[in-house]
Design a protein around this motif. Structure first.
Motif, PDB file in Angstrom:
ATOM      1  N   ASN A 160       5.266  -5.607   2.129  1.00 13.40           N
ATOM      2  CA  ASN A 160       6.044  -5.733   3.358  1.00 13.40           C
ATOM      3  C   ASN A 160       5.580  -6.910   4.199  1.00 13.40           C
TER       4      ASN A 160
ATOM      5  N   ILE B 130      14.217  -4.961  13.729  1.00 17.53           N
ATOM      6  CA  ILE B 130      14.444  -4.803  12.283  1.00 17.53           C
ATOM      7  C   ILE B 130      15.907  -5.066  11.953  1.00 17.53           C
TER       8      ILE B 130
ATOM      9  N   TYR C 183      16.176  -8.297   9.735  1.00 19.24           N
ATOM     10  CA  TYR C 183      16.166  -7.964   8.310  1.00 19.24           C
ATOM     11  C   TYR C 183      17.491  -7.417   7.803  1.00 19.24           C
TER      12      TYR C 183
ATOM     13  N   PRO D  77      14.513  -1.990   4.916  1.00 19.45           N
ATOM     14  CA  PRO D  77      14.745  -2.024   6.373  1.00 19.45           C
ATOM     15  C   PRO D  77      15.624  -0.886   6.884  1.00 19.45           C
TER      16      PRO D  77
END
Lengths: 472, 472
Positions: free
Chosen positions: A89, A277, A281, A310
């Motif tokens: 990650n 996020i 992402y 995500p």
């Protein structure tokens, strides 16, 4: 590279206590004693650890060959998984930053455009008026003895308009997706509360009539109708973190102000993380994708897998902020005592167990106002479950379809797909007598198949639709 | 999206046995009885599960707020980690295939060039001659009573030449990296066996002399010197999967031929997998990298993290093929009984524990021929550990530096870095009284920091070196 080496043998640590004991006896004595202790150690070393003593004394299996491996702790392997996850990650975060830079915009949550969406806010603020209507109907029943059929009709009109009014507003105003979804969530919560209020009061009346005939069953809980019909009680029910109306709730004594402050800080942090996020992402991955059901399948699988991580994190953030932080803050502020808003659904060994433990307010509402009433009407257990899922599916579809201005039924089908999945995991759970198989299947469908595919389907249908003018 | 729903309440499953019992009594009876059972169920439903019964009965905490969360099973979270890992890795595999296609070449393991490297093979095949010399020296000692100092000198010359001869060959022939490393591994193994042979026989003689004076200590193991000095015994020691010489070993009764066949098949599969990972994932990443100590640090971290996962998998493959499969096959073929070639190092809670359990043949050799002899010489425990690590570091450097034709001491420094790491993890282990902290630190250094950085350092120094003509 195969040469690695030793520090001290385990035998060495065994001899240590003996040596320590010996030297502690000698402590007060003269210096010859300490050299004596050294000799003892030396002779021990001579006998057991010299090169002439055999290193291999008995038959032994390799750990991976022996059956014992299945009964040993695998804590180290769990740590390894966590370390790899963090490594992978971290790399993806760095790669993403190098590729896109920081994508978050200052106006992500609020901008000048947000002001144009005041009808959405107004609609949300005016919904409590419907609760007043509901209260008025109940009060009228007490004074004028309106027949139950009229009562049902009135409550039906009131509760249905708590859905239709926001739907109309969203269709007219076409607000940003996030405002639309929030309004729909709010109005469906409202609808469920109104239904529970009407149904519970109806059942209070039925219970009274039955008790007039048969005095055997008596419960303090039921006796205070119609005293429970008060504006204060209804207002409390409307703000309390529950969907099930009852005359009185378990209450706490005080508000822990510092605790609330900490939860609010956490709420802000996790909401920010969620937004980050999504912006950083989820959005770029979706925008670079194709429709998952059209085009190259390998490519589609790659996109779905890339999205899965995500979306999973967003989902966990939603769970934590909404079900843990938000509902706990509301509960603390309203002195609401029963904080079981979720159970440990992450350990669910079947899909059924997951649905029973992940959203307790809705679960309780479904059991109380749909499942058991269905059973009492003579509908079979499976039938009642199916009806529950159909209602759940319709509300999921409303929640997403209306703000997107389209009905593709992906959300509805997604919920209905849970029924065969439930049958499958129950079967596997019974067959293998293991909680692991069902749990893994649950996670695969939860985080790999379910979320990212739904997100992709809705996104592509959303940008491809021509019938409505797009405003995002 | 927050609306999820229920299947059946846990209360519902509680009432089931009662109902079943009742209906089994009624089985042989008339149809009114079954309707009676229905009424019992209905009245139960009426009392406990009707809308007028309260849904919230007592104060309850949210699972994540309560302390119980620390004592619950987290099996579900472990499954989640595994599922995410599989998802992320699958995606990276697809991405890699879309970017590079299949990179594996037919001539990866053997090609026409390999034939040119026959001196390497010849060198490996001629090393056993040194064992014969060692045997001759021991035999001469028995017949001619050569003084121990001359014995030591002769054994020193023989064992040292088992290192210097391959080093000379590699420097002259400059074979491909993989052949060079294998020859160095083979020769260092040989050196350790020769040292063990000489040291053990020396200790047999010392033990005899001591026993002539003091008859109290007696051991059957030591009494058969010099009968143990036989060509057959030495040949067995040279092929057996151990580095520690002793007069006799625990032996098995028979060779399980099918078992050996299965292990050989596994060996081929995992060696192939290892080659595939190196060709497909490690090589492209390294070739697209820059020197980790020069240039952009964020970029270097990204490369190191990207490398960490495939190098970890390669490392696990090496461990499994070499320490489990290969040594077990050799042991089975030589009837060797003690198969403890490794312990469960993956659960190691300190770096010290890791080094004690991951390579048992070398660990036993170090304890027997370095650590305890050092202690007997009066060197402190810490000093003996340091000496062990220095020797280990030198051999690691030889193993990698010689085939790469350079001495950058990265391998040596890497091993010496284990000493402070060991002190740190021992300290943390004692401080937190937890096996988790040390284990996580061990994995971080093992798979994120250690392997990929070493690989990058050696690769860039290897391709940047100008002093030697490059041949890969």
């Amino acid at each position: 590279m195969s040469e690695k080496e030793s520090v001290s043998s385990s035998n060495a640590s065994e001899e240590k206590p003996l040596l320590r004991k010996r030297s502690s006896i000698c402590k007060a004595s003269d210096s010859t004693c300490s050299s004596d202790a050294k000799n003892v150690q030396a002779s021990k070393l001579d006998v057991n650890f010299r090169a002439s003593a055999p290193a291999h004394k008995r038959l032994r299996e390799s750990p991976l060959s022996s059956d014992a491996i299945f009964h040993q702790s695998h804590a180290g392997l769990f740590n390894l998984c966590v370390v790899i996850l963090v490594a992978v990650n971290s790399r993806l975060i760095i790669e993403n930053l190098m590729k896109y830079g920081l994508l978050i915009r200052a106006g992500f949550w609020f901008s000048s455009k947000s002001i144009r969406e005041w009808p959405v806010l107004m609609c949300g603020l005016s919904l409590p008026l419907l609760a007043l209507c509901s209260y008025a109907v109940e009060k009228m029943r007490i004074y004028f003895h309106i027949p139950e059929s009229i009562m049902s009709l009135l409550h039906f009109v009131i509760s249905t308009s708590s859905i239709l009014y926001p739907v109309y507003i969203i269709m007219r105003v076409q607000p940003a997706l996030i405002f639309g979804i929030n309004l729909m969530l709010f109005s469906i919560t409202y609808w469920m509360k109104l239904v529970s209020y009407a149904h519970t009061n109806y059942d209070f009346r039925c219970f009274r009539q039955e008790n007039d005939k048969d005095e055997a069953i008596s419960d303090a809980q039921h006796s205070n109708y119609p005293q429970n019909i008060s504006l204060k009680g209804l207002a409390y029910f409307m703000v309390a973190p529950t969907l099930c109306y009852q005359a009185s709730y378990p209450r706490t004594n005080r508000i822990r102000k510092r605790w609330v402050f900490r939860q609010v800080v956490k709420l802000l942090i996790f909401t920010g993380l969620m937004g980050f996020i999504i912006e950083q992402y989820v959005n770029p991955t979706i925008q670079n994708s194709q429709h998952p059901l059209k085009g190259n399948y390998v490519y589609a699988i790659e996109r779905v897998l890339k999205l899965s991580v995500p979306t999973l994190y967003v989902w966990l953030c939603i769970f934590y902020t909404l079900f843990h932080l938000w509902l706990n803050i509301i509960a603390e502020l309203t002195y609401f005592g029963d904080r079981e808003f979720y159970k440990d659904w992450w350990n669910a060994s079947t899909v059924e167990e997951y649905w029973k433990s992940w959203n307790m307010p809705v679960h309780r509402w479904m059991v109380r106002h749909i499942y058991f009433p269905c059973l009492r009407k003579g509908i079979s257990r499976d039938g009642a479950v199916l009806i529950s899922f159909i209602i759940s599916g319709v509300f999921h579809e409303l929640c997403i379809g209306i703000p997107c201005h389209m009905f593709r039924c992906w959300a509805f089908l997604g919920i209905m797909f849970q029924v065969p999945l439930m049958v499958l995991t129950n079967y596997l759970h019974n067959k293998f007598q293991s909680t692991m198989v069902g749990n893994i299947i649950f996670w695969v469908f939860f985080c790999i198949v379910g979320q990212p595919i739904s997100v992709l389907l809705y996104y592509h249908d959303y940008i491809n639709q021509k019938s409505f003018p797009i405003r995002s």
